[in-house]
Design a protein around this motif. Structure first.
Motif, short mmCIF file in Angstrom:
data_model
loop_
_atom_site.label_atom_id
_atom_site.label_comp_id
_atom_site.label_asym_id
_atom_site.label_seq_id
_atom_site.Cartn_x
_atom_site.Cartn_y
_atom_site.Cartn_z
N ALA A 1 -3.44 -0.86 9.49
CA ALA A 1 -4.64 -0.03 9.59
C ALA A 1 -4.58 1.12 8.61
O ALA A 1 -5.56 1.49 7.98
CB ALA A 1 -4.78 0.50 11.02
N GLY A 2 -3.35 1.71 8.47
CA GLY A 2 -3.19 2.82 7.53
C GLY A 2 -3.47 2.39 6.11
O GLY A 2 -4.14 3.08 5.35
N ARG A 3 -2.99 1.22 5.73
CA ARG A 3 -3.22 0.73 4.39
C ARG A 3 -4.68 0.37 4.18
O ARG A 3 -5.24 0.61 3.12
CB ARG A 3 -2.34 -0.49 4.13
CG ARG A 3 -0.89 -0.13 3.89
CD ARG A 3 -0.04 -1.35 3.72
NE ARG A 3 1.31 -0.97 3.32
CZ ARG A 3 2.34 -1.79 3.35
NH1 ARG A 3 2.19 -3.03 3.80
NH2 ARG A 3 3.53 -1.41 2.97
N ALA A 4 -5.29 -0.23 5.20
CA ALA A 4 -6.70 -0.62 5.08
C ALA A 4 -7.58 0.60 4.91
O ALA A 4 -8.60 0.56 4.23
CB ALA A 4 -7.12 -1.42 6.31
N ALA A 5 -7.16 1.71 5.55
CA ALA A 5 -7.97 2.93 5.49
C ALA A 5 -7.47 3.89 4.42
O ALA A 5 -7.78 5.07 4.44
CB ALA A 5 -7.95 3.62 6.85
N ALA A 6 -6.63 3.40 3.51
CA ALA A 6 -6.05 4.25 2.49
C ALA A 6 -7.14 4.96 1.69
O ALA A 6 -8.13 4.35 1.30
CB ALA A 6 -5.18 3.42 1.55
N GLN A 7 -6.88 6.25 1.45
CA GLN A 7 -7.84 7.03 0.68
C GLN A 7 -7.83 6.57 -0.77
O GLN A 7 -6.78 6.38 -1.37
CB GLN A 7 -7.48 8.51 0.76
CG GLN A 7 -8.47 9.41 0.04
CD GLN A 7 -8.13 10.88 0.23
OE1 GLN A 7 -7.37 11.23 1.13
NE2 GLN A 7 -8.68 11.73 -0.62
N THR A 8 -9.02 6.36 -1.32
CA THR A 8 -9.12 5.93 -2.72
C THR A 8 -9.62 7.08 -3.58
O THR A 8 -10.01 8.13 -3.08
CB THR A 8 -10.05 4.72 -2.85
OG1 THR A 8 -11.36 5.08 -2.39
CG2 THR A 8 -9.54 3.55 -2.03
N GLY A 9 -9.63 6.86 -4.88
CA GLY A 9 -10.02 7.90 -5.81
C GLY A 9 -8.83 8.75 -6.21
O GLY A 9 -7.67 8.43 -5.92
N PHE A 10 -9.10 9.88 -6.87
CA PHE A 10 -8.03 10.76 -7.35
C PHE A 10 -7.75 11.85 -6.34
O PHE A 10 -8.65 12.52 -5.84
CB PHE A 10 -8.44 11.39 -8.69
CG PHE A 10 -7.38 12.30 -9.26
CD1 PHE A 10 -6.24 11.76 -9.83
CD2 PHE A 10 -7.51 13.67 -9.19
CE1 PHE A 10 -5.25 12.59 -10.36
CE2 PHE A 10 -6.53 14.51 -9.72
CZ PHE A 10 -5.39 13.96 -10.30
N GLN A 11 -6.47 12.02 -6.04
CA GLN A 11 -6.03 13.07 -5.14
C GLN A 11 -5.12 14.02 -5.91
O GLN A 11 -4.11 13.60 -6.48
CB GLN A 11 -5.26 12.47 -3.95
CG GLN A 11 -6.10 11.47 -3.15
CD GLN A 11 -5.26 10.71 -2.14
OE1 GLN A 11 -4.66 11.29 -1.24
NE2 GLN A 11 -5.21 9.38 -2.29
N GLU A 12 -5.46 15.27 -5.92
CA GLU A 12 -4.71 16.26 -6.69
C GLU A 12 -3.31 16.50 -6.14
O GLU A 12 -2.39 16.80 -6.90
CB GLU A 12 -5.48 17.60 -6.71
CG GLU A 12 -4.89 18.64 -7.64
CD GLU A 12 -5.00 18.26 -9.11
OE1 GLU A 12 -4.01 18.45 -9.83
OE2 GLU A 12 -6.05 17.77 -9.54
N GLU A 13 -3.16 16.37 -4.83
CA GLU A 13 -1.84 16.62 -4.25
C GLU A 13 -1.57 15.73 -3.04
O GLU A 13 -2.34 15.71 -2.08
CB GLU A 13 -1.71 18.08 -3.83
CG GLU A 13 -0.35 18.43 -3.26
CD GLU A 13 -0.22 19.89 -2.90
OE1 GLU A 13 0.13 20.21 -1.74
OE2 GLU A 13 -0.47 20.74 -3.80
#
Length: 405
Positions: free
Chosen positions: A25-37
């Protein structure tokens, strides 16, 4: 069996199922795009101390208050990310703080590549700590995303490029290629690691037309890697000085790296004990046992006898106190008493040594590094005086003496 003992099994199974479900579930809901930190969740499982020891005595250490969970990094995840597939990754090491994203942004977005860059791992960071930070970050991404080792590319600029080479050449099973930009480091002198780097890695050397490190790439590393049979290509970027090129160059580099993917896939299939799966990180005794098994498989084939011996030597050197290290030491003793195998070792190992020392001596000679070039030439003359390489080395020694060097 009591009822209490019976009840434990379904509860344990339920707990494992829940854990697996939460991970999925964690992988399926992984945040996409650019994360600064992003913060590292746990200490690396990768052998950072083995990498760091090559930086000198006492280098394989971090401050007493070092905490992996305090390490931070930039992260980009493509919008199309799907945990059911494996994905490419670029890890970029900067000479300062986290950088590289602007130069890789379009390439990563177009081709669907994950990207990460650690904070606090610049040139001012002690080499052991720097290695630890980079591998903390790499392993954190591997824990949370399905990263393909065959498509994991370690890159860096200037001193970061040198660090990228040092790590990739020491742990080639975790990478498909290395992209040092305006700064390089040579192959490992550990024989089995040199073999693995040549067999597995694609090396993209990137320098600028006006880069003060251009000569290092052109006359030292590029010809040396070619001479030992490595997959290597050199980019000299027009009008570029000592800086990171833009997305157009990185797109070319990535397409070349990707073009070598099937070769790495074939290598992983042929030699599974020398590779790792996504999120796999065998350590210590487990990794030593795997390489011992790989060495035994090599020794079953006459033409790979030297490869097997080099692996045994690597297991002894790297894991001497383990059970596998003891077994490898014993196998080497047995080979010393086997005249047929010993002859194969001398033939194959001698050819390998001649090729390596000749490549090393020529590249150092061209680069103006006379004392180490002479050391390589002298070893060639001493060990292989009547070979073509030994005669070439003897002539090179006389040439350098005549010049007063």
């Amino acid at each position: 069996m009591t009822d209490r003992k019976r009840s434990r099994r379904p509860l344990a199974a339920l707990a494992l199922a829940c854990a697996a479900g939460l991970l999925a579930a964690g992988r399926a809901a992984a945040q996409t795009g650019f994360q600064e930190e992003v913060k590292v969740a746990a200490p690396t499982r990768l052998d950072w101390q083995f990498v760091a020891r090559d930086f000198g005595p006492g280098a394989a250490k971090v401050p007493a208050d070092y905490d992996s969970r305090k390490q931070r990094y930039q992260l980009f995840v493509p919008k199309s990310y799907d945990a059911k597939k494996t994905w490419p990754l670029v890890l970029f090491i900067s000479p300062g703080d986290a950088a590289g994203w602007r130069s890789w942004k379009k390439t990563c977005e177009i081709f669907g590549i994950l990207f990460c860059a650690p904070y606090g791992a610049g040139n001012g960071c002690p080499p052991g700590q720097r290695t630890r930070i980079v591998l903390d970050v790499l392993d954190d991404v591997r824990r949370h995303y399905r990263i393909d080792p065959d498509q994991t590319y370690l890159s860096g600029f200037s001193g970061g490029g040198r660090m990228a080479c040092a790590i990739a050449f020491a742990l080639p099973e975790y990478f498909g290629g290395v992209v040092p930009v305006c700064g390089t480091n040579p192959l490992s002198r550990v024989t089995y690691l040199r073999h693995r780097a040549v067999d597995r890695l694609s090396v993209a050397l990137v320098t600028g037309e006006h880069d003060f490190n251009r000569k290092e790439n052109e006359v030292y590393m590029h010809p040396q890697l070619k001479d030992v049979g490595a997959r290597v290509r050199l980019w000299v970027v027009p009008d570029l000085a000592h800086s990171v090129p833009g997305n157009a160059v990185h797109a070319q580099v990535y397409l070349w790296l990707r073009g070598e993917l099937q070769r790495r896939r074939d290598d992983a299939k042929a030699y599974p004990m020398r590779t790792v799966a996504p999120n796999e990180a065998p350590a210590g005794e487990q990794e030593a046992a795997r390489l011992l098994k790989a060495a035994e498989a090599d020794l079953e084939k006459a033409e790979r006898t030297w490869r097997g011996v080099a692996l045994l030597q690597g297991v002894v050197e790297r894991w001497k106190t383990t059970e596998a290290g003891g077994k490898a030491r014993q196998r080497l003793k047995e080979i010393l008493g086997d005249e047929k195998r010993l002859k194969l070792v001398e033939e194959q190992g001698g050819a390998d040594e001649r090729r390596w020392l000749a490549a090393l001596g020529r590249s150092l000679d061209r680069f103006g590094q006379v004392p180490p070039a002479l050391a390589a030439y002298r070893m060639l003359v001493e060990n292989h005086p009547n070979s073509p390489e030994g005669k070439e080395a003897a002539a090179a020694i006389e040439r350098l003496r005549a010049k007063g060097k």
